[in-house]
Design a protein around this motif. Sequence first.
Motif, PDB file in Angstrom:
ATOM      1  N   TYR A 156     -25.290  83.959  10.887  1.00 27.49           N
ATOM      2  CA  TYR A 156     -24.854  82.880  11.582  1.00 27.49           C
ATOM      3  C   TYR A 156     -25.945  83.159  12.864  1.00 27.49           C
ATOM      4  O   TYR A 156     -27.267  82.273  13.027  1.00 27.49           O
ATOM      5  N   PHE A 196     -25.131  84.306   1.707  1.00 31.12           N
ATOM      6  CA  PHE A 196     -23.901  84.650   2.024  1.00 31.12           C
ATOM      7  C   PHE A 196     -23.206  84.169   1.179  1.00 31.12           C
ATOM      8  O   PHE A 196     -22.009  85.198   1.414  1.00 31.12           O
ATOM      9  N   MET A 222     -16.565  81.102   8.943  1.00 28.59           N
ATOM     10  CA  MET A 222     -16.035  82.639   8.159  1.00 28.59           C
ATOM     11  C   MET A 222     -15.617  82.915   9.297  1.00 28.59           C
ATOM     12  O   MET A 222     -14.641  83.872   9.929  1.00 28.59           O
ATOM     13  N   THR A 223     -16.412  83.530  10.683  1.00 29.06           N
ATOM     14  CA  THR A 223     -16.484  84.070  12.177  1.00 29.06           C
ATOM     15  C   THR A 223     -15.046  84.082  12.322  1.00 29.06           C
ATOM     16  O   THR A 223     -14.126  84.705  12.687  1.00 29.06           O
ATOM     17  N   ALA A 269     -21.088  79.706   8.558  1.00 26.95           N
ATOM     18  CA  ALA A 269     -21.177  80.939   9.466  1.00 26.95           C
ATOM     19  C   ALA A 269     -20.029  80.675   9.830  1.00 26.95           C
ATOM     20  O   ALA A 269     -19.366  82.376  10.760  1.00 26.95           O
ATOM     21  N   SER A 308     -21.260  87.131   8.762  1.00 27.14           N
ATOM     22  CA  SER A 308     -20.857  86.383   9.423  1.00 27.14           C
ATOM     23  C   SER A 308     -21.832  85.514  10.299  1.00 27.14           C
ATOM     24  O   SER A 308     -22.780  85.451  10.923  1.00 27.14           O
TER      25      SER A 308
END
Length: 299
Positions: A200, A29, A166-167, A163, A196
């Motif tokens: 996740y 990632f 980041m989203t 994650a 992301s």
Amino acid sequence: MSSRFASDSGLTRRMLVTMFLLGLLYVVFVGVLIALGAQAVTVLLIAVVVLLVQYFLSDRIALFAMGGREVSPQQAPELHGMIDRLCAMADMPKPRVAIADSDVPNAFATGRNQKKSVVCVTTGILRRLEPQELEGVLAHELSHVAHRDVAVMTIASFLGILAGLMTRVALYSGLGSRRGNGQGGLPIGLIIMLVSVVVYAVSFLLTRALSRYRELAADRAGALLTQRPSAMASALVKISGDMARIPTRDLREAEPFNAFYFAPALAPGATMAALFSTHPPLDRRLDQLSKISAQLGRG
């Protein structure tokens, strides 16, 4: 720090594989983020800060969120006496002891290590369980402390936090910038968001699987320590059955803390697929305890 809690090689292998997959997913990632030119360093630093806060303050945060208060041996002599005996049997330091004023029958343990841990029971579980049943629940929670499960799960949840951040960054920073000099191609923000979301989702499933393995391991270790698996099974059945008589509002308030609890608090009508649950199904836990009873030659 070592203890006399029994280990399970099969569960340990599954937990190690799950942790390895989480670590591999994390490396991939971060590599994708860097390759896409994302401002991964800033987001990574934020995620690390969140992780450190959870790691070092988990005991205080959990007690505050669940309304638990520490009690002295004078305030709760029977509870302290039971934990004293179990800690002596397990050869481990005694954690702080707390009680939460809640009718939801449950218990939890939290803290990054044995010296910074707390075991909390609700007033609901104290009213409902017999001494041997409560001892089984406490042995389960002390196993979590001895095996540093809170620290393990906090670290395991780090990838999901990263994650998720980041989203949000991709959503709120706009999805318009494209690869290269704006000449065609998918927007970088959109790519980051999609990657992301996938990361996740995968990390969420792996973390939940790890949580279920650790609950089974705590059941086993606690049952072998007390040598009374049937008492823990009785506590599980009683707590799960009594949940149906708890007001829905109280259960919904307790549900966010299911990952901490001895048994999940589920409101009527709530269904959780096995993949998404923090705990193994009740039948799975009872089956394991039944096998341990057979191995010990007792009920």
